[in-house]
Design a protein around this motif. Structure first.
Motif, short mmCIF file in Angstrom:
data_model
loop_
_atom_site.label_atom_id
_atom_site.label_comp_id
_atom_site.label_asym_id
_atom_site.label_seq_id
_atom_site.Cartn_x
_atom_site.Cartn_y
_atom_site.Cartn_z
N TYR A 214 0.82 -1.21 0.00
CA TYR A 214 0.00 0.00 0.00
C TYR A 214 0.85 1.26 0.00
N ARG A 215 2.04 1.17 0.61
CA ARG A 215 2.93 2.33 0.63
C ARG A 215 3.42 2.66 -0.79
N VAL A 216 3.73 1.63 -1.56
CA VAL A 216 4.19 1.86 -2.93
C VAL A 216 3.04 2.32 -3.83
N LEU A 217 1.83 1.82 -3.57
CA LEU A 217 0.66 2.31 -4.32
C LEU A 217 0.52 3.81 -4.14
N LYS A 218 0.71 4.27 -2.91
CA LYS A 218 0.63 5.70 -2.63
C LYS A 218 1.74 6.47 -3.34
N GLU A 219 2.95 5.89 -3.36
CA GLU A 219 4.06 6.51 -4.07
C GLU A 219 3.73 6.66 -5.57
N ARG A 220 3.18 5.59 -6.15
CA ARG A 220 2.81 5.63 -7.57
C ARG A 220 1.78 6.72 -7.84
N ASP A 221 0.74 6.79 -6.99
CA ASP A 221 -0.31 7.77 -7.19
C ASP A 221 0.22 9.19 -7.06
N ASN A 222 1.08 9.42 -6.07
CA ASN A 222 1.67 10.76 -5.90
C ASN A 222 2.53 11.13 -7.11
N TYR A 223 3.26 10.15 -7.63
CA TYR A 223 4.11 10.39 -8.80
C TYR A 223 3.25 10.77 -10.01
N LEU A 224 2.15 10.06 -10.22
CA LEU A 224 1.27 10.36 -11.35
C LEU A 224 0.68 11.76 -11.24
N ARG A 225 0.23 12.13 -10.04
CA ARG A 225 -0.33 13.47 -9.85
C ARG A 225 0.70 14.54 -10.16
N GLN A 226 1.93 14.34 -9.68
CA GLN A 226 2.99 15.31 -9.94
C GLN A 226 3.26 15.46 -11.43
N GLU A 227 3.22 14.34 -12.16
CA GLU A 227 3.48 14.40 -13.60
C GLU A 227 2.34 15.11 -14.33
N ILE A 228 1.09 14.85 -13.94
CA ILE A 228 -0.05 15.52 -14.57
C ILE A 228 0.01 17.02 -14.31
N ASN A 229 0.48 17.42 -13.14
CA ASN A 229 0.58 18.85 -12.80
C ASN A 229 1.61 19.58 -13.65
N LYS A 230 2.46 18.85 -14.37
CA LYS A 230 3.46 19.48 -15.24
C LYS A 230 2.85 20.01 -16.53
N ILE A 231 1.63 19.55 -16.87
CA ILE A 231 0.97 20.05 -18.08
C ILE A 231 0.55 21.50 -17.86
N ASP A 232 0.89 22.37 -18.79
CA ASP A 232 0.49 23.78 -18.71
C ASP A 232 -0.90 23.92 -19.33
N PHE A 233 -1.92 23.76 -18.51
CA PHE A 233 -3.29 23.74 -19.02
C PHE A 233 -3.73 25.09 -19.59
N SER A 234 -3.02 26.16 -19.25
CA SER A 234 -3.39 27.49 -19.75
C SER A 234 -3.18 27.61 -21.26
N LEU A 235 -2.44 26.67 -21.87
CA LEU A 235 -2.16 26.72 -23.30
C LEU A 235 -3.27 26.09 -24.15
N TYR A 236 -4.17 25.32 -23.49
CA TYR A 236 -5.08 24.46 -24.26
C TYR A 236 -6.54 24.79 -24.01
N LYS A 237 -7.34 24.58 -25.06
CA LYS A 237 -8.79 24.68 -24.92
C LYS A 237 -9.45 23.30 -24.99
N ASN A 238 -8.78 22.34 -25.66
CA ASN A 238 -9.31 20.98 -25.77
C ASN A 238 -8.19 19.97 -25.49
N ILE A 239 -8.54 18.91 -24.78
CA ILE A 239 -7.61 17.80 -24.58
C ILE A 239 -8.35 16.51 -24.96
N PHE A 240 -7.69 15.68 -25.76
CA PHE A 240 -8.28 14.45 -26.25
C PHE A 240 -7.52 13.26 -25.68
N VAL A 241 -8.25 12.31 -25.10
CA VAL A 241 -7.64 11.10 -24.56
C VAL A 241 -8.38 9.88 -25.12
#
Length: 332
Positions: A214-241
């Motif tokens: 469970y400790r590593v699961l939390k590490e993974r989730d924190n890492y993913l959030r940090q990476e998503i926060n690197k996206i500069d959302f102010s540049l975009y009007k649409n995001i496609f996934v």
């Protein structure tokens, strides 16, 4: 609800236990008879309860929603529906809850909650948290609704905030592709989460459901959030996934992926990743679109030619126009 007195906690626990029992009874009844409706006749089927008629009606509404959505999900997946259990979270609106910020003292606010005792309400104090202050500063408003629940022996009241979204009219479009080696590949030819595979492999090495796991699961989730926060959302009007909700389905039976990849799928959390991405797009007034994922890994993003042999592991090379790129970048 750590600031509540023991007496108030006992009243809240009694309410939750009774609500959970009644909601589960209604789930049992609605599972056997799909003709049950939100009406007096159905409410009358449960007689032995200390819940008020208003609370009973709310529990019935929640139970019907759970039963209907479970059957719909099973049908969409082509599986046999299994009767769900009630998870114990009571969704309570303004008929039961009033949130007051107007008279702060040593606390920042109070939740006024109806109890099992008719006409009696209790006041539950709370203090503002950093996430709450963040959302309020962005123009979100508290509504008189909470999710009342018990988790690991503690009582929680999740506050609900709303804001009318006005999506951005200007900006670029961005494509996002998720993977098991790089968490996210973007259509601007950048990657996020280059170390994602490290966390997936680390999770596999831990004993399932151990503290270290469970400790590593939390590490993974924190890492993913940090990476998503690197996206500069102010540049975009649409995001496609990509809409890849069924990508893990029947992988063994259909022999679509090997055993190693199936093990990675078991700890791959693309659902969580896209929920966090959805939260960030809403926060920044960016519109999020889910597009069909079928054949995107085989289709050339330059000329549109589709061929299975276009992709070889992480390398994409179009057999028609010779366009060459990282496979995840091409898919994004």
């Amino acid at each position: 609800l750590k600031f509540s007195t023991e007496e108030k906690k006992q009243q809240i626990e009694a309410l939750l236990e009774e609500y959970q029992s009644v909601a589960q009874d209604f789930i049992d009844l609605s599972w056997e008879s799909s003709s049950l409706k939100l009406n007096k006749e159905t409410l009358a089927l449960i007689k032995e309860t200390s819940l008020s008629e208003r609370y009973k009606s709310n529990a019935l509404r929640q139970a019907l929603s759970i039963s209907i959505n479970t059957k719909k999900s099973a049908k969409a997946l082509g599986k046999e529906a299994t009767k769900p259990g009630f998870n114990g979270t009571a969704l309570l609106d303004a008929k039961f809850v009033f949130i007051n910020f107007d008279n702060p003292n040593s606390f920042d606010g109070w939740i006024k909650l109806s109890t099992l005792n008719k006409g009696q309400r209790i006041w539950i104090p709370f203090k503002r948290t950093k996430p709450l202050n963040k959302w309020l500063s962005k123009g979100f408003k508290l509504v008189n609704s909470i999710r009342l629940r018990k988790y690991n022996g503690n009582l929680y009241a999740d506050l609900i905030l709303e804001k009318e979204l006005a999506f951005r009219a200007t900006g670029e479009s961005l494509g996002v592709d998720s993977g098991t080696k790089k968490a996210l590949s973007l259509s601007n030819n950048t990657h996020l989460g280059d170390n994602y595979r490290y966390y997936l492999d680390k999770i596999k090495r831990k004993q399932h459901k151990s503290k270290a796991y469970y400790r590593v699961l939390k590490e993974r989730d924190n890492y993913l959030r940090q990476e998503i926060n690197k996206i500069d959302f102010s540049l975009y009007k649409n995001i496609f996934v990509e809409d890849i909700k069924n990508i893990k389905k029947n992988t063994k039976q259909e022999k679509r992926v090997n055993k190693t990849v199936r093990k990675l799928f078991s700890v791959w959390v693309q659902g969580k990743t896209f929920r966090w991405l959805k939260n960030k797009t809403e926060e920044n007034c960016v519109q999020l679109f889910f597009v069909p994922a079928k054949y995107t890994s085989q289709t050339c993003s330059r000329c549109g030619h589709r061929e299975k042999s276009n992709r070889n592991l992480e390398l994409f090379k179009c057999k028609q126009c010779s366009f060459t790129a990282d496979a995840d970048y091409n898919a994004s």
